[in-house]
Write an enzyme that holds these catalytic residues in place. Structure first.
Site, short mmCIF file in Angstrom:
data_model
loop_
_atom_site.label_atom_id
_atom_site.label_comp_id
_atom_site.label_asym_id
_atom_site.label_seq_id
_atom_site.Cartn_x
_atom_site.Cartn_y
_atom_site.Cartn_z
N THR A 174 0.91 -1.15 0.00
CA THR A 174 0.00 0.00 0.00
C THR A 174 0.94 1.18 0.00
O THR A 174 2.08 1.05 0.41
CB THR A 174 -0.87 0.02 1.28
OG1 THR A 174 -1.96 -0.86 1.10
CG2 THR A 174 -1.43 1.39 1.59
N ARG A 202 -13.96 -7.21 -2.17
CA ARG A 202 -13.39 -6.85 -0.87
C ARG A 202 -12.77 -5.44 -0.89
O ARG A 202 -12.10 -5.05 -1.83
CB ARG A 202 -12.32 -7.88 -0.50
CG ARG A 202 -11.63 -7.63 0.84
CD ARG A 202 -10.27 -6.95 0.67
NE ARG A 202 -9.58 -6.83 1.95
CZ ARG A 202 -8.49 -6.06 2.12
NH1 ARG A 202 -8.00 -5.38 1.12
NH2 ARG A 202 -7.91 -5.98 3.30
N GLY A 204 -10.46 -2.77 1.57
CA GLY A 204 -9.62 -2.71 2.77
C GLY A 204 -9.82 -1.42 3.55
O GLY A 204 -10.80 -0.70 3.37
N ASP A 205 -8.85 -1.14 4.42
CA ASP A 205 -8.96 0.04 5.28
C ASP A 205 -8.55 1.34 4.58
O ASP A 205 -8.98 2.43 4.98
CB ASP A 205 -8.05 -0.13 6.51
CG ASP A 205 -6.59 -0.30 6.09
OD1 ASP A 205 -6.32 -1.12 5.19
OD2 ASP A 205 -5.72 0.40 6.63
N GLY A 226 -1.17 -2.25 6.33
CA GLY A 226 -1.20 -3.49 7.10
C GLY A 226 -2.44 -4.28 6.75
O GLY A 226 -3.13 -3.96 5.77
#
Ligand code: ASP
Length: 307
Positions: A174, A202, A204-205, A226
């Site tokens: 990332t 999906r 992610g953050d 992460g």
């Protein structure tokens, strides 16, 4: 001259000197230096933190080594679905995109969402439509193709597992940047291809404001990297800001508490970069390494990979 700072990351994880060749290491450091330079130049000329984090992240998105933009990992279907976000600590405005395909620089699309719509987050086809409307560059699948990443997918495609970028050497991929400009404004941006073999759209953050990305002038700017699911559940970026706002912790204390105590307890591996008004950046990770760098004022740039 007022002080200014840029800090960047290119992913965290089990990155050890043993898993690296001298050539590879040189290329990674070079990629980080270029991104730092792009952001630093804008800040040193009095430009905004928003422009600086955009420019730094664009550089990292264009570099095939990092899991964002051009270097994005493959989904289960062999596609690239990218997430990105940007936040302005001065106005509190933010923009984000999730699951976009073909867009050369998702961070610029996130910025368009912020600047040109009344929304914060767009996904998939609708977000791509906005990119086309504003003539953002698109690239063909060949541009995003990388043999190494394709192999990563082939090795786990038959399984139900998703894999963070380079799971063998377990690197989390990332990219992100945080900045303080000479006007005292903070900004944060994050961009990612997510996880190899991800399915079912999906997300992610990284594109979630408060989880992977956050900025507020009265506290700090944060960009995370992460295992996204843990970062979402722990609302990591906002948690750092809250510890400063409500508990009076320093940025350093807040980052240590969130990454080295709270996240670790949940099993969340990774790290973050952050900066506050003091301009002293924090680059904190609980994994073996994190591609990272920072430059304060016109001091020497610092880039590093391992602990
Ligand atoms: N946080 C990203 C995600 O879960 C991945 C990473 O940082 O490596 O999508």
């Amino acid at each position: 001259m007022k002080s200014f700072t840029i800090a960047i990351h290119g992913g965290a994880g089990t990155i050890s000197p043993e898993s690296m060749t001298a050539d590879k290491e040189r290329l990674y450091l070079q990629g980080l230096e270029q991104a730092l330079h792009a952001g630093h130049q804008i800040l040193s000329e009095g430009g905004s933190a928003m422009d600086a984090v955009s420019a730094a992240v664009v550089q990292l998105e264009d570099c095939p080594l990092f899991n964002a933009g051009r270097g994005s990992v493959f989904t289960h279907e062999g596609l690239h679905e990218m997430d990105a976000a940007i936040m302005d600590g001065n106005s509190g405005n933010a923009g984000a995109v999730a699951g976009v395909q073909g867009v050369r620089n998702p961070v610029l699309l996130a910025r368009l969402v912020m600047d040109k719509t009344e929304h914060v987050m767009l996904h998939g086809k609708g977000a791509e439509e906005l990119a086309r409307l504003h003539h953002l560059p698109f690239e063909t699948p060949e541009y995003f193709f990388d043999a190494y990443r394709y192999e990563q997918l082939q090795s786990i495609r038959h399984t139900e597992n998703t894999q963070l970028d380079h799971s063998k050497d377990k690197k989390f991929g990332t990219v992100g940047a945080v900045a303080l400009d000479q006007q005292g404004n903070l900004a944060a941006a994050t961009s990612t291809g997510g996880m190899t073999n991800k399915r079912f759209s999906r997300i992610g953050d990284s594109p979630i404001i408060g989880a992977g990305t956050y900025a507020a002038n009265h506290t700090c700017a944060v960009s995370c990297t992460g295992h996204g699911e843990y970062f979402i559940r722990s609302v990591v970026a906002y948690d750092v800001s809250c510890l400063m706002e409500y508990k009076g912790l320093t940025l350093e204390e807040a980052c240590q508490k969130v990454v080295m105590e709270k996240l670790l307890k949940t099993g969340g591996e990774g790290g973050l970069i952050a900066v506050d008004k003091s301009g002293i950046p924090q680059l904190v990770f609980n994994s073996e390494g994190m591609y990272r760098g920072y430059r304060v004022n016109s001091e020497k740039p610092v880039v590093a990979i391992y602990k």
